[in-house]
Design a protein around this motif. Structure first.
Motif, PDB file in Angstrom:
ATOM      1  N   ARG A 290      36.380  39.705  36.860  1.00  0.00           N
ATOM      2  CA  ARG A 290      37.734  40.391  38.062  1.00  0.00           C
ATOM      3  C   ARG A 290      36.669  41.813  38.975  1.00  0.00           C
ATOM      4  O   ARG A 290      37.721  41.752  39.750  1.00  0.00           O
ATOM      5  CB  ARG A 290      38.417  40.748  36.928  1.00  0.00           C
TER       6      ARG A 290
ATOM      7  N   VAL B  81      37.094  33.388  37.267  1.00  0.00           N
ATOM      8  CA  VAL B  81      37.955  34.291  37.118  1.00  0.00           C
ATOM      9  C   VAL B  81      38.773  34.451  36.548  1.00  0.00           C
ATOM     10  O   VAL B  81      39.649  35.364  36.049  1.00  0.00           O
ATOM     11  CB  VAL B  81      37.920  34.769  38.753  1.00  0.00           C
TER      12      VAL B  81
ATOM     13  N   TYR C  29      44.154  34.990  39.109  1.00  0.00           N
ATOM     14  CA  TYR C  29      43.642  36.480  39.166  1.00  0.00           C
ATOM     15  C   TYR C  29      42.680  36.263  40.771  1.00  0.00           C
ATOM     16  O   TYR C  29      42.194  36.420  41.684  1.00  0.00           O
ATOM     17  CB  TYR C  29      42.664  36.605  38.100  1.00  0.00           C
TER      18      TYR C  29
END
Lengths: 352, 352
Positions: free
Chosen positions: A105, A157, A167
């Protein structure tokens, strides 16, 4: 290893060389619609155990070959082997969707990622390739594959499958340099991975860009196609004295076929939402085309399936450069008898 | 009811008439990203209770209008009101995906379906339209809408959302006449429904074909576009002395924009996977275009969002016929401040 290849229709068609008939193989031809696949998977325990066991992966790869006179085998594996080797905690929940325990992330998450060595972390794949080649004994060629960096990144991700891709799109808009670092790493890993598959015996390779179609045209160029071009340009061109053709497939990429055809690949996959005649006009003979029967046509009654199959064959028209396939993978509910009919229809096709 | 319309930018742009600036509204502008929406929904108890209560539907419709200087309101409702009125047991599970307790799977299921009367089974929608018109007091126009027959049928046959669309595609291939009967009925119901919305005060109407993009080009023509064309040709053309423009939006329909533009609608929605410049070239001035910022751009930092918005505005180019919108609905995680910035950017746009 250097057994002469008895059926090279696939390799010739991918290079747009003349062939006696259209070759056929099917995306996800080794899969849940086959009772023997379900039996082997039950034996393995779960999907990941099946992927990571070279013996079982080989067994499953050969099942559709033993059942149907297909013109290629494709390695049974998954597009998420690379992030699995990056130790992100991959699991397949409920037998279906992949889930990463540690999604990627932020910048620090990317820093922490290593470059998997195909000879160690991914050795099970390379061993499976060698095993399948040996078992095939030159009957038909073996296709190796990988996911596109963009597509693999979406799972890393998002942490699994997604509907909105919030995201990764958030990262794309807010931290594009981070996303580029991730894609660059995945591109490098994919080059090593595909070249290791080629060294172990893969006679053609395919890049699956399942989620390129969720991008804008600009984003597609920058975040997906660019990295596939890098991979294509770094692939081993020849193995055992023979050219190793490459296939690039972006699902939902119908509008970008001309661009895809210009990155140096030998063939381009086409999903069912684009007519092959239109696709052929777009690529102007620069590449072969692979596709594109609607996978749901395998749910049709026999006569209807035959008619739809002939329509796809006719839509490509005359001349070399077509590999018959579905527009996406076979779905689990398909009757194996339908697949037999499909393969027969393609093999028996005589152009009008 | 005949209060003069103070801001008619939307209606003029949809008819390709000159406008002082580009009008803007946003798909799903009344939605979960707004705290006031979440409060009203909590008050209603669940999504369906919110849809079926004219007072609350009106309240929610006006929330984004009170917050942002948008150029249109769109009725808060759902594309599944028609099958709900056909008594298939619609529920929204876990606040997200729709589920039908009694999916439509065979000929007998289709025989059993009635044609909903907008004046009774769908009266709550028509009442909401009238209420919103009254509350708007001529500030901006109100858009009514419906799902396309094909898209609505996917939910009815699958029994909810789907990934593979096996049931409806199975029906399409195995029993196409049954599917046509279902689509015919939905087409008739939609004509009555949209004309009732127009009679109650809707000043423009939009058909949402969310799942047309999963079809082959032939199937799209036969099972989706054909029925949208029937609807368009049967819509009330004028209300209260003014033309009622129609908008058709097929998500994933970028390759078919030219065909969509020829069915008699005034405007065509474009998702973010097609550049507006390319879309404009395809439709050759026959229709206005609506779209097409990537909804995920609302997750970008302010300056990036501004740049992406300007890019969309620039990509359409000069001349009338553009209504700014997203390429699909706003996602729940969006910061309402970003929407404010987006609206400001579009309103302040001066072409280069």
């Amino acid at each position: 290893m250097s057994v002469a290849l008895k059926n090279d229709l696939l390799l010739r068609a991918l290079l747009r060389e003349p062939v006696a008939r259209r070759p056929i193989w099917l995306m996800r031809q080794a899969g849940r619609y086959l009772p023997e696949y379900r039996a082997t998977r039950a034996k393995a325990g779960n999907f990941l155990a099946l992927c990571t066991n070279p013996q079982l992966a080989c067994e499953v790869t050969l099942q559709p070959i033993d059942r149907y006179p297909l013109d290629a085998a494709i390695l049974f594996s998954d597009i998420l082997t690379i992030p699995h080797a990056m130790k992100l905690g991959l699991e397949f929940e409920g037998g279906d969707g992949p889930v990463f325990q540690r999604p990627v992330r932020c910048s620090a998450d990317i820093d922490a990622l290593g470059l998997p060595d195909p000879g160690s972390e991914l050795k099970y794949v390379i061993d499976a390739v060698a095993l399948v080649r040996r078992e095939l004994g030159g009957r038909i060629p073996l296709i190796g594959f990988a996911g596109s960096p963009w597509t693999v990144a979406t799972y890393m991700v998002e942490g699994g499958s997604s509907k909105s891709y919030s995201y990764i799109k958030g990262m794309m808009y807010a931290a594009p340099r981070d996303l580029h670092r991730l894609l660059e790493l995945l591109g490098k890993a994919t080059i090593l991975y595909l070249n290791a598959q080629i060294a172990a015996g893969a006679q053609a390779v395919m890049i699956f860009d399942t989620w390129g179609g969720i991008l804008t045209p600009r984003q597609y160029q920058e975040f997906s196609l660019h990295y596939m071009e890098q991979i294509i340009s770094s692939l081993t061109r020849e193995a055992q004295g023979r050219r190793v053709p490459s296939i690039v497939f972006t699902k939902g990429g119908g509008a970008w076929l001309r661009k895809i055809a210009s990155i140096g690949c030998d063939a381009v996959g086409v999903d069912w939402t684009t007519d092959l005649s239109a696709a052929r006009a777009l690529v102007e003979g620069r590449v072969a085309l692979q596709g594109n029967l609607d996978p749901a046509a395998l749910l049709a009654p026999p006569e209807r399936l035959r008619a739809e199959t002939l329509r796809v064959l006719d839509s490509f028209g005359a001349g070399p450069g077509h590999v018959f396939n579905l527009g996406h993978g076979i779905t689990p509910g398909v009757d194996p008898e339908r697949v037999a009919l499909l393969v027969d229809t393609v093999r028996g096709y005589v152009p009008a």
